[in-house]
Design a protein around this motif. Sequence first.
Motif, PDB file in Angstrom:
ATOM      1  N   GLU A 231       1.028  -1.369   0.193  1.00 47.42           N
ATOM      2  CA  GLU A 231       0.173  -0.161   0.382  1.00 47.42           C
ATOM      3  C   GLU A 231       0.954   1.314   0.326  1.00 47.42           C
ATOM      4  O   GLU A 231       0.803   2.752  -0.664  1.00 47.42           O
ATOM      5  CB  GLU A 231      -0.624  -0.199   1.075  1.00 47.42           C
ATOM      6  CG  GLU A 231      -1.888  -0.465   0.904  1.00 47.42           C
ATOM      7  CD  GLU A 231      -3.035  -0.855   2.199  1.00 47.42           C
ATOM      8  OE1 GLU A 231      -2.561  -0.741   3.898  1.00 47.42           O
ATOM      9  OE2 GLU A 231      -3.996  -1.819   2.522  1.00 47.42           O
ATOM     10  N   ASN A 235       0.662   4.126  -3.257  1.00 48.38           N
ATOM     11  CA  ASN A 235       0.654   5.629  -2.414  1.00 48.38           C
ATOM     12  C   ASN A 235       1.662   6.364  -3.213  1.00 48.38           C
ATOM     13  O   ASN A 235       1.425   7.422  -3.339  1.00 48.38           O
ATOM     14  CB  ASN A 235       0.882   5.684  -1.394  1.00 48.38           C
ATOM     15  CG  ASN A 235      -0.703   4.926  -0.632  1.00 48.38           C
ATOM     16  OD1 ASN A 235      -1.455   5.141  -1.106  1.00 48.38           O
ATOM     17  ND2 ASN A 235      -0.425   4.711   0.292  1.00 48.38           N
ATOM     18  N   LYS A 241      -1.743  -0.806  -8.925  1.00 49.78           N
ATOM     19  CA  LYS A 241      -2.745  -0.675  -7.968  1.00 49.78           C
ATOM     20  C   LYS A 241      -2.676  -1.993  -7.581  1.00 49.78           C
ATOM     21  O   LYS A 241      -3.336  -2.314  -7.199  1.00 49.78           O
ATOM     22  CB  LYS A 241      -4.103   0.416  -8.175  1.00 49.78           C
ATOM     23  CG  LYS A 241      -3.592   1.723  -8.237  1.00 49.78           C
ATOM     24  CD  LYS A 241      -4.972   2.982  -8.101  1.00 49.78           C
ATOM     25  CE  LYS A 241      -4.640   3.693  -7.723  1.00 49.78           C
ATOM     26  NZ  LYS A 241      -6.046   4.833  -8.250  1.00 49.78           N
ATOM     27  N   LEU A 244      -2.091  -4.284  -5.131  1.00 50.87           N
ATOM     28  CA  LEU A 244      -2.652  -4.733  -4.056  1.00 50.87           C
ATOM     29  C   LEU A 244      -3.652  -5.692  -4.055  1.00 50.87           C
ATOM     30  O   LEU A 244      -3.363  -6.663  -2.118  1.00 50.87           O
ATOM     31  CB  LEU A 244      -3.183  -3.827  -3.702  1.00 50.87           C
ATOM     32  CG  LEU A 244      -3.792  -3.418  -1.966  1.00 50.87           C
ATOM     33  CD1 LEU A 244      -2.416  -3.284  -1.178  1.00 50.87           C
ATOM     34  CD2 LEU A 244      -4.572  -1.721  -2.064  1.00 50.87           C
TER      35      LEU A 244
END
Length: 492
Positions: A231, A235, A241, A244
């Motif tokens: 995560e 960020n 993404k 994740l």
Amino acid sequence: MKYQAKSKQIRLFKKITVLLALLITSHTYAQERQISIQDALELSYANNDKIKQYNERVAQKSYENKAAKGNFLPKLSLIGGYTYLSENIEVNTSQISSSLDDLGGKYGAAFVTAYGEQIGLSGVSAESAYTTLVSVLGQFPAYPNMEINNQQFPTAALVATQPIFTGGKIIAAKKYAKAELESANIELTEVKDQIANELIERYLNLILIKQIVKTREDIYNGMLKHKEQTERAINLEILPKHVLLRAQVAVANAQKDLNNDLNKETLALMALRSTMNIEDDVPFKISDSITYKAIDLNFDNLLNTAYIKQPVLGLINQKEEIAKQALAIEKSKFMPNIAAFGSYNMLRDELPVVPPKFIVGVQAEINIFNGFKDIHQLKAKKHLKKEVENAKAYALKQIHLLVQSNYTTAKNEEKNYLSLSSTVALAKENLRINTRRFEEGLGKSIDVIDASLLYQKSKIEQLVALNAYYQAVTNLYTSIGEPENIIPFINK
């Protein structure tokens, strides 16, 4: 004997101590009782209903063995009663008339001898008087029956009987009872061995599942940490993404596996509690764990121990003794029974025919014919003896096979565990490297997840192999009649 009695007292004291400790801790909610495998075994011996059942059987056979000793002692009976006759007893004088004539002749001759001069028979000899009287009395009609005026009377007598010779029946019966007592003790030992094997198996299973749960927790925590790192990298726009999602799936799967094994731990605890026969409201937790320890197993020594201590062989030996004594009892039926007896009549003056105060004697009895029953029973017991001999030969072979099978299994499980040690070490190092590479931005998330799953798989396989090794050794020790030998190898 004193040493054995002292050992029994020590074991009883340990059982009472453990039970009292559990009773106290059942009311203490802040702390659970720590139970070692030795404590668990003592509780099983003290609480298990099956062991209680066979303890009662031993007590029963012990009293039967004591009762068999009574056959050597004299039997003393007090006999009493009351008799009523529909008519007075009569003596049939026609069957004793000659005796009465003879008695009258003797009395007449004695009277003539004593008072012959006074009655004018001074020249008559006793022989002549006797002959004349008997001749005259014999011409009289039959005497009337003599009646005894007593239709009801009490009886009381003290009777003693002492066997002298019974053809070996009493001795055989005593040995028979002793063999049954020994069989009951061996059956109790066999049941204890079975309970011990079950207890150790369930205790080891609980240790195993706890270690698996610990491994699952480590993997789950590692997956959580990896997800958090993923995560942060997303960020910072270091990773895309969709990475994740893989981490989240890995965490969910790790949590599912952990929950499943936590449920298995609960079931394993219930099974252990059942063997120890502990109520559900008594809190406890096990205090032992297992790590690998090389156990020296010598097959020849194990086999020799099995031949001495295996309960099955012990039972067959006692069955052999029982069959031998049963055959001796049947042989005794062809021998005479000789016994001494004596009686004392306490109400002799009340009887129509007055017996003497004391009667003593020796009586012998032997069976001549009873429809060949004894002969067939004797042949049946001979075949029973041969049957037990064949059963013993078969059991020796089966014990040899059982010990050999368990010995081979234990050795194979040990090799299996040792072969997995390097695999676990490599998987652990692989996980460390891939985790470090991911943390430095050089590796992929999927590599960390795969390395974690690989380590988890190999570690659990190793734990299962270690448990299988100890279970196999436990079965091996149980097969030789010494299941408790495994306890020193389980860590506290």
